[in-house]
Write an enzyme that holds these catalytic residues in place. Structure first.
Site, short mmCIF file in Angstrom:
data_model
loop_
_atom_site.label_atom_id
_atom_site.label_comp_id
_atom_site.label_asym_id
_atom_site.label_seq_id
_atom_site.Cartn_x
_atom_site.Cartn_y
_atom_site.Cartn_z
N TYR A 134 -14.32 10.20 0.01
CA TYR A 134 -13.42 9.93 -1.12
C TYR A 134 -13.65 10.87 -2.31
O TYR A 134 -12.79 11.00 -3.18
CB TYR A 134 -13.56 8.48 -1.58
CG TYR A 134 -12.91 7.51 -0.63
CD1 TYR A 134 -13.65 6.86 0.35
CD2 TYR A 134 -11.53 7.29 -0.67
CE1 TYR A 134 -13.04 5.98 1.24
CE2 TYR A 134 -10.92 6.42 0.22
CZ TYR A 134 -11.69 5.78 1.17
OH TYR A 134 -11.09 4.92 2.06
N ARG A 181 0.84 -1.20 0.00
CA ARG A 181 0.00 0.00 0.00
C ARG A 181 0.88 1.25 0.00
O ARG A 181 0.56 2.24 -0.66
CB ARG A 181 -0.92 -0.03 1.23
CG ARG A 181 -1.78 1.21 1.35
CD ARG A 181 -2.72 1.11 2.55
NE ARG A 181 -3.30 2.40 2.86
CZ ARG A 181 -4.10 2.60 3.92
NH1 ARG A 181 -4.41 1.59 4.73
NH2 ARG A 181 -4.61 3.80 4.15
C1 G6P Z 1 -12.04 3.73 5.19
C2 G6P Z 1 -12.46 2.87 4.04
C3 G6P Z 1 -11.75 1.57 4.03
C4 G6P Z 1 -10.26 1.81 4.10
C5 G6P Z 1 -9.97 2.51 5.38
C6 G6P Z 1 -8.49 2.83 5.44
O1 G6P Z 1 -12.72 3.34 6.28
O2 G6P Z 1 -13.86 2.62 4.06
O3 G6P Z 1 -12.09 0.88 2.85
O4 G6P Z 1 -9.53 0.59 4.07
O5 G6P Z 1 -10.66 3.73 5.48
O6 G6P Z 1 -8.24 3.20 6.78
P1 G6P Z 1 -6.71 3.27 7.23
O7 G6P Z 1 -6.78 3.55 8.69
O8 G6P Z 1 -6.10 1.92 6.90
O9 G6P Z 1 -6.10 4.36 6.40
#
Ligand code: G6P
Length: 442
Positions: free
Chosen positions: A256, A96
């Site tokens: 988003y 990622r």
């Molecule tokens: C949001 C999205 C998820 C994503 C997450 C990332 O909740 O709905 O699909 O994976 O954020 O969160 P993070 O804490 O890993 O950046």
């Protein structure tokens, strides 16, 4: 005595799993889970042990007789499962971080599920989910597949298009997060807020919002036009909307949408962060270290509040709520990813959409919204085109199809830049892209 429920979680070593355990514990009286199998891969063995021990402490404390099994053997776990939840990250957070960093070199948004990062998350994930679907077909053909592996919308599209699994539901916490955000801004209990969701995963709009059944859409849009109300999630910058734009849009965007309606500002913030605190994946890697230190503590027997720092908060509760409503034929309304079947007029009937559904023992029944307003509809269709071409590239391993997907993504400015990013990312991720091995060699 009805047979207890068998649930299998693939990616069981995830830091989100304690929320899943909490969700099953609090619903046990109507959702009698008998076996919960947590499955992971060799690289995740240590995490699996830590999570498994915490899960066992949690169910012991709650005095709930759920048998927790840990295994690296997915096929052993899947036998006769009733529900299979999938929450895995191929290449883990290291992959990622590359998805978030490499596009920045070309002045393009680097993000987990959007732009080039979303394409490569899909290219890494889709072959694995389709393999899991083959195992489900063979070992637990009557099971429901509840997927919240990202990119959840593209993954649901791929399962619908390229597998024989019909009982699949894609899940996300963005809708529940939007509802909680609206309730917080209005200082009311979330149960009094209903939102008409429609769109795609990470591309969903609130077409209308109700407080105790009365539409409050205009006042919610007004509150979003007020810079002090961020209305976003932990993982997305809450840059304030231009008041006249958000009022003219006339529907509620999700967090988003900032990557599409505020691309320049978001890119500036990402470039700045990459040089200072690090990209989101790098920040999360530190959060994960702290979380697993916490989870190791034998005194801990509950989901720690620190888990709320992750963007995925409420994910697993959404999963447990969905499983409960399918198992008990509750026919309540939940926003999930499922086959459109005409619910959104401007999206093909056989595509996956994220929309409010009546949840029955036979699965989600999408509620028709008519259509997404003209101003918002084009972007949704463009992202759906991208998802479908990306899924085809993931399945075929065809370079030109991957280049097509990269180039038609609205966050990628030109075909030449698309090719440069594609080539660099194929090389960077080659160990997790077996379907592109020949291409990468060439
Ligand atoms: C949001 C999205 C998820 C994503 C997450 C990332 O909740 O709905 O699909 O994976 O954020 O969160 P993070 O804490 O890993 O950046």
């Amino acid at each position: 005595m009805t047979k207890g429920i068998k649930i299998v979680t693939i990616g069981g070593g995830s830091s989100y799993t304690p929320e899943l355990i909490e969700g099953f514990i609090k619903r046990y009286d109507e959702l009698p889970v008998q076996e919960l199998w947590l499955v992971d891969i060799e690289e995740g063995k240590e995490k699996l042990e830590i999570i498994g021990n915490l899960a066992k402490r949690m169910v012991q404390k709650a005095r709930i007789p759920i048998d927790i099994h840990l295994t690296l053997d997915r096929r052993e776990a899947l036998k006769d499962a009733d529900f299979v939840t999938t929450q895995f990250r191929v290449g883990s957070l290291d992959a990622r971080a590359k998805d978030e960093r490499i596009p920045l070199k070309y002045n393009v948004i680097g993000q987990e599920t959007n732009g080039p990062g979303g394409l490569f998350k899909g290219l890494r994930t889709i072959p694995v989910i389709l393999d899991i679907c083959k195992d489900i077909e063979e070992l637990c053909p009557d099971a429901w597949l509840v997927n919240f592996t990202n990119p959840a919308g593209m993954v649901t599209e791929a399962v619908l298009r390229y597998s024989n699994i019909k009982k699949v539901v894609g899940l996300c916490n963005v809708p529940i997060g939007m509802r909680m955000g609206i309730a917080k801004a209005l200082e009311v209990d979330p149960s009094r807020i209903h939102v008409d969701f429609a769109g795609l995963n990470h591309m969903v709009f609130g077409l209308n919002v109700y407080l105790d059944g009365v539409s409050i859409l205009d006042s919610v849009i007004d509150s979003m036009a007020d810079p002090k109300n961020e209305m976003t999630m932990k993982n997305i910058s809450g840059l304030a909307w231009e008041p006249d734009f958000i009022r003219a849009l006339g529907v509620i965007p999700c967090g988003y949408h900032r990557y599409y309606y505020k691309t320049g500002e978001m890119l500036t913030e990402e470039l700045e962060a990459a040089e200072t605190v690090g990209t989101r994946a790098e920040v999360v890697q530190k959060l994960e270290k702290d979380l697993f230190e916490l989870y190791k503590n034998p005194e801990l027997d509950m989901k720690p509040p620190q888990l709320e720092k992750r963007g995925g908060a409420y994910y697993s509760d959404a999963a447990c709520s969905l499983i409960n409503s399918i198992y008990n034929d509750k026919r309540d309304i939940q926003p999930v990813n499922t086959r459109n079947n005409g619910a959104i007029a401007s999206i093909p009937a056989d595509s996956a959409v994220e929309v409010n559904c009546v949840i029955t023992k036979d699965g989600p029944r999408p509620i028709s919204v008519g259509d997404i307003p003209v101003a918002a509809r084009g972007l949704v269709q463009q992202i759906k085109s991208f998802e479908r071409v990306a899924a085809e590239a993931a399945v075929t391993g065809d370079y030109k199809t991957a280049l097509l997907a990269m180039t038609i993504n609205p966050l990628v400015p030109s075909d030449k830049i698309a090719k440069q990013i594609l080539d660099e990312m194929l090389e960077a991720h080659k160990q997790h892209l077996p379907q592109f091995t020949q291409t990468i060699k060439a």
